[in-house]
Design a protein around this motif. Structure first.
Motif, PDB file in Angstrom:
ATOM      1  N   LYS A  67      47.220  77.392  -8.195  1.00 45.40           N
ATOM      2  CA  LYS A  67      46.356  76.934  -7.101  1.00 45.40           C
ATOM      3  C   LYS A  67      47.125  76.076  -6.097  1.00 45.40           C
ATOM      4  N   LYS A  68      48.148  75.379  -6.581  1.00 46.77           N
ATOM      5  CA  LYS A  68      48.951  74.523  -5.718  1.00 46.77           C
ATOM      6  C   LYS A  68      50.120  75.285  -5.070  1.00 46.77           C
ATOM      7  N   ASN A  69      50.198  76.595  -5.335  1.00 44.08           N
ATOM      8  CA  ASN A  69      51.276  77.440  -4.814  1.00 44.08           C
ATOM      9  C   ASN A  69      52.647  76.971  -5.294  1.00 44.08           C
ATOM     10  N   ASN A  70      52.685  76.478  -6.534  1.00 45.57           N
ATOM     11  CA  ASN A  70      53.949  76.078  -7.154  1.00 45.57           C
ATOM     12  C   ASN A  70      54.449  77.268  -7.969  1.00 45.57           C
ATOM     13  N   TYR A  71      55.312  78.058  -7.360  1.00 46.39           N
ATOM     14  CA  TYR A  71      55.730  79.329  -7.962  1.00 46.39           C
ATOM     15  C   TYR A  71      56.455  79.120  -9.285  1.00 46.39           C
ATOM     16  N   PHE A  72      57.424  78.220  -9.323  1.00 50.58           N
ATOM     17  CA  PHE A  72      58.214  78.004 -10.531  1.00 50.58           C
ATOM     18  C   PHE A  72      57.339  77.518 -11.687  1.00 50.58           C
ATOM     19  N   GLY A  73      56.590  76.456 -11.450  1.00 51.23           N
ATOM     20  CA  GLY A  73      55.764  75.884 -12.508  1.00 51.23           C
ATOM     21  C   GLY A  73      54.717  76.847 -13.029  1.00 51.23           C
ATOM     22  N   SER A  74      54.074  77.594 -12.130  1.00 57.29           N
ATOM     23  CA  SER A  74      53.006  78.498 -12.557  1.00 57.29           C
ATOM     24  C   SER A  74      53.533  79.609 -13.451  1.00 57.29           C
ATOM     25  N   ILE A  75      54.665  80.208 -13.079  1.00 53.95           N
ATOM     26  CA  ILE A  75      55.221  81.309 -13.860  1.00 53.95           C
ATOM     27  C   ILE A  75      55.815  80.811 -15.183  1.00 53.95           C
ATOM     28  N   VAL A  76      56.597  79.748 -15.114  1.00 53.92           N
ATOM     29  CA  VAL A  76      57.298  79.264 -16.305  1.00 53.92           C
ATOM     30  C   VAL A  76      56.312  78.738 -17.346  1.00 53.92           C
ATOM     31  N   LEU A  77      55.415  77.854 -16.932  1.00 50.28           N
ATOM     32  CA  LEU A  77      54.461  77.283 -17.885  1.00 50.28           C
ATOM     33  C   LEU A  77      53.528  78.354 -18.440  1.00 50.28           C
ATOM     34  N   GLY A  78      53.120  79.294 -17.584  1.00 53.36           N
ATOM     35  CA  GLY A  78      52.254  80.369 -18.051  1.00 53.36           C
ATOM     36  C   GLY A  78      52.957  81.271 -19.056  1.00 53.36           C
ATOM     37  N   TYR A 117      61.787  87.744 -24.555  1.00 52.92           N
ATOM     38  CA  TYR A 117      61.630  86.454 -23.881  1.00 52.92           C
ATOM     39  C   TYR A 117      62.981  85.902 -23.439  1.00 52.92           C
ATOM     40  N   LEU A 118      64.010  86.179 -24.198  1.00 50.25           N
ATOM     41  CA  LEU A 118      65.357  85.730 -23.821  1.00 50.25           C
ATOM     42  C   LEU A 118      65.774  86.358 -22.491  1.00 50.25           C
ATOM     43  N   ILE A 119      65.501  87.650 -22.337  1.00 53.80           N
ATOM     44  CA  ILE A 119      65.857  88.333 -21.090  1.00 53.80           C
ATOM     45  C   ILE A 119      65.176  87.657 -19.906  1.00 53.80           C
ATOM     46  N   PHE A 120      63.875  87.403 -20.040  1.00 53.70           N
ATOM     47  CA  PHE A 120      63.140  86.757 -18.951  1.00 53.70           C
ATOM     48  C   PHE A 120      63.604  85.321 -18.747  1.00 53.70           C
ATOM     49  N   SER A 121      63.904  84.628 -19.847  1.00 60.67           N
ATOM     50  CA  SER A 121      64.332  83.233 -19.762  1.00 60.67           C
ATOM     51  C   SER A 121      65.660  83.081 -19.034  1.00 60.67           C
ATOM     52  N   LEU A 122      66.519  84.075 -19.133  1.00 56.54           N
ATOM     53  CA  LEU A 122      67.797  84.021 -18.421  1.00 56.54           C
ATOM     54  C   LEU A 122      67.569  83.997 -16.913  1.00 56.54           C
ATOM     55  N   PHE A 123      66.591  84.768 -16.442  1.00 53.80           N
ATOM     56  CA  PHE A 123      66.245  84.728 -15.020  1.00 53.80           C
ATOM     57  C   PHE A 123      65.670  83.361 -14.641  1.00 53.80           C
ATOM     58  N   ILE A 124      64.797  82.836 -15.508  1.00 56.68           N
ATOM     59  CA  ILE A 124      64.203  81.528 -15.235  1.00 56.68           C
ATOM     60  C   ILE A 124      65.280  80.450 -15.207  1.00 56.68           C
ATOM     61  N   THR A 125      66.276  80.586 -16.065  1.00 55.78           N
ATOM     62  CA  THR A 125      67.356  79.606 -16.122  1.00 55.78           C
ATOM     63  C   THR A 125      68.097  79.520 -14.792  1.00 55.78           C
ATOM     64  N   VAL A 126      68.324  80.670 -14.158  1.00 58.50           N
ATOM     65  CA  VAL A 126      68.988  80.689 -12.851  1.00 58.50           C
ATOM     66  C   VAL A 126      68.189  79.857 -11.849  1.00 58.50           C
ATOM     67  N   ALA A 127      66.867  80.028 -11.850  1.00 61.00           N
ATOM     68  CA  ALA A 127      66.013  79.261 -10.941  1.00 61.00           C
ATOM     69  C   ALA A 127      65.990  77.783 -11.316  1.00 61.00           C
ATOM     70  N   ALA A 128      65.991  77.501 -12.625  1.00 62.39           N
ATOM     71  CA  ALA A 128      65.925  76.107 -13.085  1.00 62.39           C
ATOM     72  C   ALA A 128      67.138  75.300 -12.644  1.00 62.39           C
ATOM     73  N   LEU A 129      68.275  75.962 -12.483  1.00 65.71           N
ATOM     74  CA  LEU A 129      69.479  75.264 -12.008  1.00 65.71           C
ATOM     75  C   LEU A 129      69.267  74.670 -10.620  1.00 65.71           C
ATOM     76  N   GLU A 130      68.331  75.267  -9.861  1.00 65.61           N
ATOM     77  CA  GLU A 130      68.059  74.793  -8.512  1.00 65.61           C
ATOM     78  C   GLU A 130      66.781  73.953  -8.455  1.00 65.61           C
ATOM     79  N   VAL A 131      66.269  73.552  -9.615  1.00 64.02           N
ATOM     80  CA  VAL A 131      65.106  72.647  -9.671  1.00 64.02           C
ATOM     81  C   VAL A 131      65.589  71.234  -9.955  1.00 64.02           C
ATOM     82  N   ASN A 132      66.078  71.015 -11.144  1.00 65.78           N
ATOM     83  CA  ASN A 132      66.724  69.742 -11.484  1.00 65.78           C
ATOM     84  C   ASN A 132      67.497  69.936 -12.782  1.00 65.78           C
TER      85      ASN A 132
END
Length: 223
Positions: A67-78, A117-132
């Motif tokens: 709802k807050k249009n937080n793309y990273f948080g919505s996908i990762v937490l979900g 889940y590991l395959i998907f998590s590797l993609f998320i990891t790339v994005a997480a490097l640019e979060v904090n």
């Protein structure tokens, strides 16, 4: 005659759910790691924490982030909230809650879920490097955890990979507690109280003007 119609727009402001979602992850991995490390036994009493903290808390935080249009948080937490529903269901089936499945069950199928889940998590990891840096560390450790769990479930050097999974899960929980506390305090005070570490800046990110920062608040994402 022309009638003037006034259109009233109501905007619902929702708080940043990052702290709650990350706390849910930290709590369930903390309890689950106690079993993997041999500090506790069995999975029966892990189920409430997997369902309510690992699943419901993260999925609820995900819906708020959508709802807050937080793309990273919505996908990762979900995604990880759904993971814990799957894990909890696996434990319930193994405990015989749905009857004796006998030879119909092949526990090694769970290893392929871990690999998926590991395959998907590797993609998320790339994005997480640019979060904090805190989130990046958590995601890297999640990759180690999923890889270790998959191999241990398949019986590949089970003792070593089970131990690696246990310690990586414990460290995930400890960093998660810190990240949840930092996100909460930084959002509450509107400034940096506890640092989460700046993004690495390896990949240039272009976001739409109306999108939220990755953690829902700029102060939590870039410090």
């Amino acid at each position: 005659m022309k009638s003037n119609q006034e259109v009233a727009e109501t905007k619902i402001v929702m708080s940043d759910p990052t702290a709650l979602g990350v706390f849910g992850l930290a709590m369930v991995t903390f309890v689950a790691s106690s079993q993997k490390l041999g500090w506790t036994t069995g999975t029966t009493y892990l189920l409430p924490w997997a369902i309510f903290l690992g699943a419901i808390a993260q999925i609820w935080a995900s819906t708020v982030d959508f709802k807050k249009n937080n793309y990273f948080g919505s996908i990762v937490l979900g995604a990880y909230g759904l993971f814990w529903i799957g894990v909890a269901s696996h434990w319930m089936i193994a405990l015989g809650w749905f009857g004796d499945v006998g030879k119909l069950a092949d526990p090694k199928q769970l290893a392929f879920a871990f690999f998926g889940y590991l395959i998907f998590s590797l993609f998320i990891t790339v994005a997480a490097l640019e979060v904090n840096k805190a989130f990046a560390a958590i995601l890297i450790l999640i990759d180690v955890l999923l890889f270790s769990l998959a191999l241990a479930t398949l019986g590949v050097n089970k003792e070593m990979f089970s131990k690696l999974a246990a310690y990586s899960e414990l460290i995930i929980s400890l960093i998660g507690f810190y990240a949840a506390g930092a996100a909460f305090l930084n959002a509450f005070f509107g400034r940096q109280v506890l640092p989460l570490g700046k993004p690495l800046g390896l990949i240039k990110k272009t976001a739409p003007a109306n999108s939220q920062p990755a953690t829902g608040r700029k102060v939590a994402a870039n410090e």
